[in-house]
Every structure is written in structure tokens, then in C-alpha cells.
Design an enzyme around this catalytic site. Structure first.
Site, PDB file in Angstrom:
ATOM      1  N   ASP A  45       0.842  -1.207   0.000  1.00 15.25           N
ATOM      2  CA  ASP A  45       0.000   0.000   0.000  1.00 15.25           C
ATOM      3  C   ASP A  45       0.875   1.254   0.000  1.00 15.25           C
ATOM      4  O   ASP A  45       0.370   2.370  -0.105  1.00 15.25           O
ATOM      5  CB  ASP A  45      -1.006  -0.011   1.162  1.00 15.25           C
ATOM      6  CG  ASP A  45      -0.342  -0.064   2.530  1.00 15.25           C
ATOM      7  OD1 ASP A  45       0.899  -0.110   2.608  1.00 15.25           O
ATOM      8  OD2 ASP A  45      -1.089  -0.065   3.535  1.00 15.25           O
ATOM      9  N   SER A  46       2.205   1.070   0.054  1.00 16.44           N
ATOM     10  CA  SER A  46       3.126   2.190  -0.157  1.00 16.44           C
ATOM     11  C   SER A  46       2.915   2.786  -1.543  1.00 16.44           C
ATOM     12  O   SER A  46       3.408   3.875  -1.831  1.00 16.44           O
ATOM     13  CB  SER A  46       4.572   1.732   0.006  1.00 16.44           C
ATOM     14  OG  SER A  46       4.841   0.622  -0.822  1.00 16.44           O
ATOM     15  N   ASP A  84      -0.927  -6.334  -0.553  1.00 14.38           N
ATOM     16  CA  ASP A  84      -1.171  -5.718   0.754  1.00 14.38           C
ATOM     17  C   ASP A  84      -2.665  -5.511   0.963  1.00 14.38           C
ATOM     18  O   ASP A  84      -3.373  -5.087   0.049  1.00 14.38           O
ATOM     19  CB  ASP A  84      -0.502  -4.339   0.774  1.00 14.38           C
ATOM     20  CG  ASP A  84       0.317  -4.106   2.021  1.00 14.38           C
ATOM     21  OD1 ASP A  84       0.216  -4.916   2.958  1.00 14.38           O
ATOM     22  OD2 ASP A  84       1.076  -3.123   2.040  1.00 14.38           O
ATOM     23  N   LYS A 114      -0.869  -9.619   2.714  1.00 13.06           N
ATOM     24  CA  LYS A 114      -0.174  -9.145   3.912  1.00 13.06           C
ATOM     25  C   LYS A 114      -1.108  -8.214   4.674  1.00 13.06           C
ATOM     26  O   LYS A 114      -1.842  -7.443   4.055  1.00 13.06           O
ATOM     27  CB  LYS A 114       1.111  -8.391   3.541  1.00 13.06           C
ATOM     28  CG  LYS A 114       1.790  -7.728   4.735  1.00 13.06           C
ATOM     29  CD  LYS A 114       3.151  -7.167   4.409  1.00 13.06           C
ATOM     30  CE  LYS A 114       3.141  -5.780   3.845  1.00 13.06           C
ATOM     31  NZ  LYS A 114       2.503  -4.751   4.714  1.00 13.06           N
ATOM     32  N   GLU A 116      -1.387  -5.793   8.544  1.00 15.01           N
ATOM     33  CA  GLU A 116      -0.622  -5.201   9.636  1.00 15.01           C
ATOM     34  C   GLU A 116      -1.266  -5.516  10.988  1.00 15.01           C
ATOM     35  O   GLU A 116      -2.488  -5.547  11.102  1.00 15.01           O
ATOM     36  CB  GLU A 116      -0.574  -3.664   9.463  1.00 15.01           C
ATOM     37  CG  GLU A 116       0.144  -3.221   8.195  1.00 15.01           C
ATOM     38  CD  GLU A 116       0.233  -1.699   8.056  1.00 15.01           C
ATOM     39  OE1 GLU A 116      -0.233  -0.968   8.975  1.00 15.01           O
ATOM     40  OE2 GLU A 116       0.766  -1.244   7.028  1.00 15.01           O
ATOM     41  N   GLU A 183       9.131  -3.811  10.726  1.00 14.78           N
ATOM     42  CA  GLU A 183       9.463  -2.473  10.220  1.00 14.78           C
ATOM     43  C   GLU A 183       9.835  -1.537  11.362  1.00 14.78           C
ATOM     44  O   GLU A 183       9.103  -1.412  12.355  1.00 14.78           O
ATOM     45  CB  GLU A 183       8.254  -1.907   9.443  1.00 14.78           C
ATOM     46  CG  GLU A 183       8.514  -0.506   8.900  1.00 14.78           C
ATOM     47  CD  GLU A 183       7.549  -0.075   7.802  1.00 14.78           C
ATOM     48  OE1 GLU A 183       6.695  -0.876   7.373  1.00 14.78           O
ATOM     49  OE2 GLU A 183       7.668   1.083   7.367  1.00 14.78           O
TER      50      GLU A 183
HETATM   51  O1  KIV Z   1       3.493  -1.115   1.652  1.00 13.72           O
HETATM   52  C1  KIV Z   1       4.678  -1.436   1.722  1.00 13.72           C
HETATM   53  O2  KIV Z   1       5.498  -1.155   0.845  1.00 13.72           O
HETATM   54  C2  KIV Z   1       5.109  -2.204   2.885  1.00 13.72           C
HETATM   55  C3  KIV Z   1       6.570  -2.476   3.031  1.00 13.72           C
HETATM   56  C4  KIV Z   1       7.286  -1.258   3.388  1.00 13.72           C
HETATM   57  C5  KIV Z   1       6.829  -3.581   3.953  1.00 13.72           C
HETATM   58  O3  KIV Z   1       4.300  -2.556   3.687  1.00 13.72           O
END
Ligand code: KIV
Length: 287
Positions: A45-46, A84, A114, A116, A183
């Protein structure tokens, strides 16, 4: 040879083989990442901050993650594609979390998802794993909670926070996660957690003792020139190179140096005849 299984990452840990992951948000990047040999990529989600111009990952939607997961999957054959789960897609209820994770796999083609969080997401993780969805955990500075943390601050510094993080990591492993991102936590704590778990830890800003490392595409390639997090490094400086290429193109067009005959198509005799006939026909039917 098909797509690798998430178990291959655990096998790498067992063999003591370190690996790297990188985020990936589009088709050409996915092809490049696979050609280089990354075992897994993350449609993180970055993408909200790296690609879409948001000031955090919070506005990113499931539709946006889906939109970017599909080209990454199409651009890879062997690489594990982790999608994500964005903010709000797994917190409301475990049912909704399962439905959204299933969409990322079914519609997006992701190999795994993934999410959190620690103990609070364990029931959702268990539901997903029981349904056949491989899940990667994410602990420490979890960017979707950045408003709660009050900024991008190192986590797990106090003894109480470190103890909670250890417990969360153990709980995620027991719930069936195949790997956990750590992280922005102190390196010794990351090392301790990595040694305690059988599944691989994937660090970002968590020191050298994790089993693997993950970084954001735009950071390591120097695409956002003005921004480099402390935990990253420019392995290339693509920002200035891209600007240079764009300037060269712009000036070449302005000066009349591009396109030249080499980029132009001449009208051959036969094609010319067809064209002339078409023009005659248009003229004949014009009012
Ligand atoms: O969204 C992302 O890029 C991440 C990584 C920094 C682990 O969660």
C-alpha cells in the site's frame, strides 16, 4: 515451472539463505524484478505515497491494490506476488477480511496477502489460513497506524513494547503466517525475534539480523530524488536520468530535431494510389 510456493521462503531460512524482496506496482517493474531473481514481490500500500501522491497509506483502497496487483501478476511467472490489505479492508470483521483477501487472490491473482498488526488480527489470520490463503504478517511501525503512533517512529523501544512485539510475532506464527515483516524496530529486537521464529522475518529499518529485507522500489532506485528514508539507500539514481531523458526529448522536438526521416513513414506508390482514391471518394460524397 509454475509460480513458487510461499513455503520456499521458509526453506530458504532453513538453509540459512538470505533473500530480498522489493515492492512492485506495475507490469514492466514486475518483469524486471522477476528477471533479476527476487523470489517474492509486494504490491504494497506504499503505492499510495510512492505512486498515487497520497500523504500516507491510509487513503489506499482495495480497488487500487487490485488494480496494481493484476499487472504485477501478469508480469511474473515464478515470483510470489504478495498483495497488501489496505486500511479498512480487514479491521471491520473477520468475514469481511476473508472476503477481501479472497478478492485479492481470485480477482487480483495474488499468491498471498499481507496485513498489519499483532494479536488483534490473529482471528482474521486464522480464518484466512484455514481457507487456504497464505498470509504475511507485519509488525513494528505499521504505517496504517501512523496517526496513532504520531509519526514514523521506531517501535519496540521500551521493554513493555518489545515484549508485546515478541508475543505478537509468536502469535502470528502460531496463527499460520508464512513470514512477518518487521518495520522500524531496534536491530537487536529484530534479531531476537528472527531467531525465535521458524518462519522468515523480513526487515525494513530493522537491522541486519532479519532473515530477509524488503525495500520500496522508488526509494532504492532513486526515483523520488528529494526523499530517502534513513533505512533505505539509492542503488541507482533514476530520477535524474529520467529528467535528463525527458529534457532531451522535449528540446529535440522544440528544435525540430525529432522526429527525423528515420522515425517517419514514407507513402509508397501503391499506398499513395489507395490514398488518392480515398480522397477522391470523400470529395465526391462531400455536400
Ligand atoms: O506497503 C509497503 O510497501 C510495505 C513495506 C514497506 C513492507 O508494507
Amino acid at each position: 515451472m509454475g509460480r513458487q510456493s510461499v513455503h520456499s521462503l521458509r526453506a530458504m531460512k532453513e538453509r540459512g539463505e538470505r533473500f530480498a524482496m522489493v515492492t512492485c506496482y506495475d507490469h514492466p517493474s514486475a518483469r524486471l524484478a522477476e528477471s533479476v531473481g527476487f523470489p517474492a514481490v509486494l504490491v504494497g500500500d506504499s503505492l499510495g505515497t510512492a505512486l498515487l501522491g497520497y500523504d500516507s497509506t491510509i487513503p489506499v483502497t482495495l480497488e487500487e491494490i487490485l488494480h496494481h496487483t493484476k499487472p504485477v501478476v501478469r508480469g511474473t511467472v515464478r515470483t510470489i506476488v504478495v498483495a497488501d490489505m489496505p486500511f479498512g479492508s480487514y479491521q471491520v470483521s473477520d468475514d469481511e477480511a476473508l472476503r477481501n483477501a479472497a478478492r485479492l487472490m481470485q480477482e487480483g491473482g495474488a499468491t498471498a496477502v499481507k496485513l498489519e498488526g499483532g494479536a488483534r488480527v490473529v482471528p482474521a489470520v486464522e480464518r484466512m489460513v484455514a481457507s487456504g490463503i497464505p498470509v504475511m504478517g507485519h509488525l513494528g511501525l505499521t504505517p496504517q497506524s501512523v496517526r496513532q503512533f504520531g509519526g514514523h517512529k521506531v517501535q519496540g523501544k521500551s521493554q513493555a513494547d518489545a515484549a508485546r512485539l515478541r508475543e505478537d510475532a509468536t502469535a502470528l506464527e502460531a496463527a499460520g503466517c508464512f513470514a512477518i515483516v518487521l518495520e522500524l524496530i531496534p536491530a537487536p529486537l529484530a534479531g531476537e525475534v528472527s531467531r525465535a521464529l521458524r518462519i522468515p522475518t523480513i526487515g525494513i529499518g530493522a537491522g541486519r539480523e532479519c532473515d530477509a529485507e524488503i525495500q520500496v522500489w522508488h526509494d532504492i532506485l532513486g526515483l523520488l530524488e528529494e526523499f530517502l528514508p534513513r533505512h533505505s539507500r539509492h542503488f541507482a539514481k533514476l530520477g535524474p536520468q529520467v529528467r535528463h531523458g525527458l529534457e532531451n526529448y522535449l528540446h529535440a522536438v522544440r528544435r525540430g530535431e525529432f522526429p527525423t526521416a528515420a522515425q517517419s513513414v514514407g507513402v509508397e506508390a501503391k499506398a499513395g494510389d489507395v490514398l488518392a482514391r480515398l480522397i477522391d471518394e470523400i470529395n465526391a460524397t462531400a455536400p
